[in-house]
Write a protein that holds these residues in place. Structure first.
Motif, mmCIF file in Angstrom:
data_model
loop_
_atom_site.group_PDB
_atom_site.id
_atom_site.type_symbol
_atom_site.label_atom_id
_atom_site.label_comp_id
_atom_site.label_asym_id
_atom_site.label_seq_id
_atom_site.Cartn_x
_atom_site.Cartn_y
_atom_site.Cartn_z
ATOM 1 N N PHE A 218 0.894 -1.320 0.182
ATOM 2 C CA PHE A 218 0.115 -0.064 0.067
ATOM 3 C C PHE A 218 1.049 1.285 -0.052
ATOM 4 C CE2 PHE A 218 -2.371 -3.152 2.123
ATOM 5 C CZ PHE A 218 -3.468 -3.367 1.372
ATOM 6 N N ASP A 219 0.418 2.484 -0.440
ATOM 7 C CA ASP A 219 0.786 3.564 -0.478
ATOM 8 C C ASP A 219 0.668 4.181 0.787
ATOM 9 O OD1 ASP A 219 -1.392 5.013 -0.531
ATOM 10 O OD2 ASP A 219 -1.285 5.370 -2.734
ATOM 11 N N ASP A 220 1.363 5.645 1.089
ATOM 12 C CA ASP A 220 1.100 6.473 2.396
ATOM 13 C C ASP A 220 -0.308 6.708 2.537
ATOM 14 O OD1 ASP A 220 3.672 5.814 2.613
ATOM 15 O OD2 ASP A 220 4.128 8.108 2.232
ATOM 16 N N ASN A 221 -1.198 6.579 1.513
ATOM 17 C CA ASN A 221 -2.474 6.912 1.905
ATOM 18 C C ASN A 221 -3.527 5.756 1.814
ATOM 19 O OD1 ASN A 221 -1.967 9.859 1.462
ATOM 20 N ND2 ASN A 221 -2.040 9.212 -0.900
#
Length: 430
Positions: A218-221
């Motif tokens: 997953f990304d930071d969001n």
């Protein structure tokens, strides 16, 4: 609303046992809602066993001797049915006052309204003494999207490199050295074979190196990034795991962890990755020659791996009344105090405290120094309600690639697609 125990006679019996210095394990009678102003016994459900359970009992005894009310009564609940039984009890308006659970349950239980946020009950200066990675694993977002603390970590578990110091003068600092040393110590043609390095390539054991390759799920969001920003690292990680499994002078298996465990326990392997809670196994194997070190950094990138850090956390039933909440919070503050954390350390558990001094030369303190360093580099074990699904998909990706059923690139593509279909059904495909 305030909770009390169902049977008055049971309460009397429990109080008598507490006053005698023992901490009983009760039957499964849950608490119920009542309207009285006194604070009776607080029921705590837990799933600890063996020596861990005994250490917990000693701590509860010590705490109860200091209390006039709000004493703790322990009830052991098998972990297999713990979460379901807890949800059912709370849905019926009852349940224990306190629960001691893996941090991986936090997200689902908080989402179901089972857990009480602790932000206003346990002062930040006290939770601030705990390892940040363990606190992160006990946090979840509420219905309004605010990040809340739903449990206080009391101990943690993470991976390290175990080695037999009779065969290695010093632990390898990077994976290239580890593999070279492991190959040099191996004799796969011997009867039985000898292995310098034995690795269980399971998801939990090896996920830290996905991040060392700069892979991401997953990304930071919180959006799926496995097949986009994380693709190159994920493909390299899968190729590396396949190379380990195919190395004839390394015992590395993703589909046969039983073989790896057997060779280790039979004394035919000298290095491995394993969890802190397994330290007793290696003390039994290697005695005072046991060596423990942080996981080697990845030679291909120069980055340290970021293994998962599990935590056991104390949480409060959302149905507890004001007086019960305050009494439960007192016990939580006791369990994260240096006094209680030192007892856990002496029992070979890894204390969640980051301020507890580890300056002695006892085997427990020497090991704890390593595990604390490793935890500071790690990532919190995910605790969202979709954690099991995500883990299943990454395991499937790894299995498909390791068995040669698909290429690492195609395995990443398929896993990314399945994650998006489940987690982001309305989002356009990249």
């Amino acid at each position: 609303m305030r909770c009390r125990l169902v049977a008055i006679l049971l309460v009397a019996a429990l109080l008598a046992a507490c006053e005698s210095g023992s901490t009983p394990e009760t039957s499964s009678a849950p608490t119920t809602v009542a309207q009285d102003s006194s604070v009776g016994p607080l029921l705590l459900w837990h799933g600890w066993s063996g020596g861990d359970r005994q250490a917990l009992g000693r701590l509860v005894d010590r705490y109860n001797r200091q209390q006039r009310d709000g004493r703790i009564v322990l009830q052991s609940v098998p972990l297999a049915g713990f979460a379901a039984e807890l949800r059912a009890a709370v849905a019926a308006g009852s349940g224990p006052h306190l629960i001691l659970i893996p941090n991986t349950w936090i997200g689902g239980l908080a989402e179901a309204g089972v857990l009480l946020p602790l932000d206003n009950l346990v002062p930040a200066q006290e939770t601030g003494t705990l390892l940040p990675v363990t606190l992160a694993g006990a946090q979840a977002r509420d219905a309004a999207g605010t990040l809340r603390l739903y449990g206080a970590p009391v101990r943690f578990d993470t991976l390290a490199l175990y080695y037999n110091a009779a065969n290695l003068t010093e632990p390898p600092a990077d994976t290239a050295t580890m593999l070279a040393v492991g190959r040099g110590l191996s004799d796969p043609e011997a009867q039985p074979p000898i292995w310098g390095l034995a690795l269980n390539l399971s998801y939990d054991n090896m996920i830290g190196y996905l991040y060392a390759f700069d892979g991401r799920i997953f990304d930071d969001n919180g959006q799926v990034a496995l097949g986009t920003a994380g693709r190159a690292g994920a493909e390299q990680w899968l190729a590396w795991l396949i190379a380990l499994q195919n190395d004839p002078r390394i015992l590395a298996r993703s589909e046969s962890s039983i073989l790896v465990d057997r060779e280790l326990k039979d004394g035919r392997a000298f290095m491995t990755f394993d969890w802190a809670h397994q330290i007793g196994v290696y003390r039994g194997l290697w005695g005072n020659q046991i060596g423990i070190a942080p996981l080697p950094r990845l030679s291909e990138t120069g980055r340290a791996p970021r293994p998962y850090v599990r935590a056991d956390v104390l949480a409060i039933n959302n149905l507890a009344g004001v007086s019960e909440r305050e009494a439960a919070a007192r016990f939580i503050r006791f369990m994260i105090s240096e006094e209680a954390q030192a007892v856990l350390l002496q029992s070979d558990m890894q204390p969640a405290s980051r301020t507890l001094a580890l300056t002695g030369d006892s085997p427990q303190e020497i090991a704890a120094q390593v595990f604390r360093v490793q935890a500071e580099q790690g990532l919190p074990m995910p605790n969202s309600s979709v954690r099991a699904f995500v883990e299943q998909e990454i395991k499937r990706m790894q299995r498909q690639a390791s068995l040669g059923l698909t290429t690492p690139s195609d395995a990443v593509t398929e896993a990314d697609r399945r994650l998006r279909e489940r987690l982001e059904p309305s989002a356009p495909m990249p």
